[in-house]
Design a protein around this motif. Sequence first.
Motif, mmCIF file in Angstrom:
data_model
loop_
_atom_site.group_PDB
_atom_site.id
_atom_site.type_symbol
_atom_site.label_atom_id
_atom_site.label_comp_id
_atom_site.label_asym_id
_atom_site.label_seq_id
_atom_site.Cartn_x
_atom_site.Cartn_y
_atom_site.Cartn_z
ATOM 1 N N GLY A 44 0.842 -1.204 0.000
ATOM 2 C CA GLY A 44 0.000 0.000 0.000
ATOM 3 C C GLY A 44 0.871 1.247 0.000
ATOM 4 N N PHE A 45 1.894 1.206 0.860
ATOM 5 C CA PHE A 45 2.822 2.347 0.919
ATOM 6 C C PHE A 45 3.604 2.467 -0.396
ATOM 7 N N SER B 182 1.433 3.909 -3.104
ATOM 8 C CA SER B 182 1.169 5.321 -2.823
ATOM 9 C C SER B 182 2.389 6.199 -3.149
ATOM 10 N N ILE B 183 3.563 5.730 -2.712
ATOM 11 C CA ILE B 183 4.778 6.521 -2.978
ATOM 12 C C ILE B 183 5.033 6.597 -4.487
ATOM 13 N N CYS C 172 2.534 9.065 -6.015
ATOM 14 C CA CYS C 172 2.860 10.442 -5.622
ATOM 15 C C CYS C 172 4.116 10.927 -6.352
ATOM 16 N N LEU C 173 5.101 10.036 -6.456
ATOM 17 C CA LEU C 173 6.354 10.429 -7.105
ATOM 18 C C LEU C 173 6.117 10.709 -8.594
ATOM 19 N N PHE D 89 3.332 11.653 -9.978
ATOM 20 C CA PHE D 89 2.601 12.925 -10.073
ATOM 21 C C PHE D 89 3.548 14.099 -9.836
ATOM 22 N N ALA E 230 4.255 17.048 -12.390
ATOM 23 C CA ALA E 230 3.870 18.417 -12.045
ATOM 24 C C ALA E 230 5.095 19.334 -12.008
ATOM 25 N N PHE F 106 5.986 22.858 -14.001
ATOM 26 C CA PHE F 106 6.268 24.126 -13.331
ATOM 27 C C PHE F 106 7.415 24.894 -13.989
ATOM 28 N N VAL G 214 3.831 21.130 -5.141
ATOM 29 C CA VAL G 214 3.488 19.760 -5.576
ATOM 30 C C VAL G 214 3.024 18.941 -4.377
ATOM 31 N N GLU H 127 -0.687 17.276 -3.849
ATOM 32 C CA GLU H 127 -0.938 15.856 -3.553
ATOM 33 C C GLU H 127 -1.874 15.703 -2.357
ATOM 34 N N ILE I 46 -3.637 7.359 5.448
ATOM 35 C CA ILE I 46 -2.246 7.118 5.897
ATOM 36 C C ILE I 46 -1.353 6.809 4.697
ATOM 37 N N TYR I 47 -1.835 5.945 3.797
ATOM 38 C CA TYR I 47 -1.034 5.625 2.595
ATOM 39 C C TYR I 47 -0.736 6.907 1.798
ATOM 40 N N GLY I 48 -1.777 7.673 1.553
ATOM 41 C CA GLY I 48 -1.632 8.883 0.731
ATOM 42 C C GLY I 48 -0.716 9.906 1.382
ATOM 43 N N THR J 160 1.584 9.417 3.697
ATOM 44 C CA THR J 160 2.967 8.925 3.717
ATOM 45 C C THR J 160 3.596 9.073 2.336
ATOM 46 N N GLY J 161 2.825 8.739 1.302
ATOM 47 C CA GLY J 161 3.330 8.862 -0.068
ATOM 48 C C GLY J 161 3.725 10.295 -0.387
ATOM 49 N N ALA J 162 2.863 11.231 0.008
ATOM 50 C CA ALA J 162 3.146 12.648 -0.286
ATOM 51 C C ALA J 162 4.378 13.133 0.472
ATOM 52 N N CYS K 184 6.887 11.282 1.705
ATOM 53 C CA CYS K 184 8.099 10.631 1.178
ATOM 54 C C CYS K 184 8.514 11.272 -0.150
ATOM 55 N N THR K 185 7.516 11.571 -0.983
ATOM 56 C CA THR K 185 7.819 12.192 -2.271
ATOM 57 C C THR K 185 8.481 13.553 -2.079
ATOM 58 N N ILE L 271 12.010 13.000 -1.060
ATOM 59 C CA ILE L 271 12.832 12.554 -2.207
ATOM 60 C C ILE L 271 13.124 13.737 -3.139
ATOM 61 N N MET L 272 12.101 14.552 -3.372
ATOM 62 C CA MET L 272 12.274 15.707 -4.279
ATOM 63 C C MET L 272 13.291 16.702 -3.715
#
Lengths: 85, 267
Positions: free
Chosen positions: A14-15, A18-19, A22-23, A25, A29, A33, B131, B135, B245-247, B249-251, B253-254, B257-258
């Motif tokens: 799931g994680f 999701s990651i 998100c990455l 996207f 995005a 920009f 960004v 998210e 929680i998934y969403g 955490t994903g945001a 972590c992203t 990373i960025m």
Amino acid sequence: MRYRGQIGELKPWGFAISIALCLAFALFAYSRFSFVMEPRIEVKAGENDVLKRVSELEAQVSDLKTQLAVLKKEKQPVPESKRKK
Amino acid sequence: MVETQQKPARPAGDDLQATIRKIEGLAREQSRQIKWFSDWTVKFEPIEAEADKFFKQLIEEFSGEPDDLINVIKGRRERLSLSSGITNQIVSICQQILAFGAAGIALTVGFIDKIRQLSVAVQKSLAIIGVFYSELVLLSLVVLLWYMLQARFRYPSLYFENIGNAWPFFYYATITPVTRAPIQTADQRFAASVAYAKDFLNFTEKVLKEEPKERLRAELQQYFLLMSYQAYVHQFSLRLASIFIYGFTGAVCTAVIMFAAFYGGLL
């Protein structure tokens, strides 16, 4: 069949999904920009060209003005009465 | 020592297992006929009839004092937890994210031309933050959409006529269907009033003539219905929390990373 064991626990995939979403996207995005980002350098380069051209033209104008003043001094306009008809 | 005359004991659960097997057989048979967009509720009528028959039999065979059992059931039913605090918290957080996001968009539109005056590093950092917040806004929309779908969910008990909602506790089994239109013609209002009068008489008679075993049945039915409802409420709540929680955490972590990529010179 009954509820038993690990109920509603969070899953690693799931994680991971999701990651990944998100990455993807975020990279998409962020690349979009770029049209607002770093324009200052481009504008400045453009501005420099224009300023250079303006100063050149101003130099030419002042040069022409000087020449005009010299010519005016050398040759005064002929009075109306002395002009040949 | 007083010996009480007891009925010869039936092998425990034998009838129950036989009925469950029968229901499973009927379900297999009926489920083949289910098509998309067909009235599938018709298909489980024989299943409900079978379940209702066995339920009635159990109530009839009950030899204890109905009122004692009713009190026990009432006590247990009152202690059932029928809501989840997590759902409200998550929905509230999502609403706030959306509200701040809307304000942020308005501010961004107003000051977008000023961003060019900032240094490139600041511009890139702001883009990453933008960004990240986008998210979160998308996540909030997904969670709220999920919440609305959950709120619109039709619980299985609603489809049963006899073993679903018990008549003293829910209008489905007591009231003639009413219209959802707030503006009605004179005929509609007249018909609704007639239905009200008839329903009231039926209801009154039912209440006054209710036998202890019927009361026991209604209490038991409602007790189980609430437990089934509790299962949906809690499982739905868990799902909503998991999505959030998934969403989130994903945001996060992203964003990390960025920023790492930015400081590493990759962005």
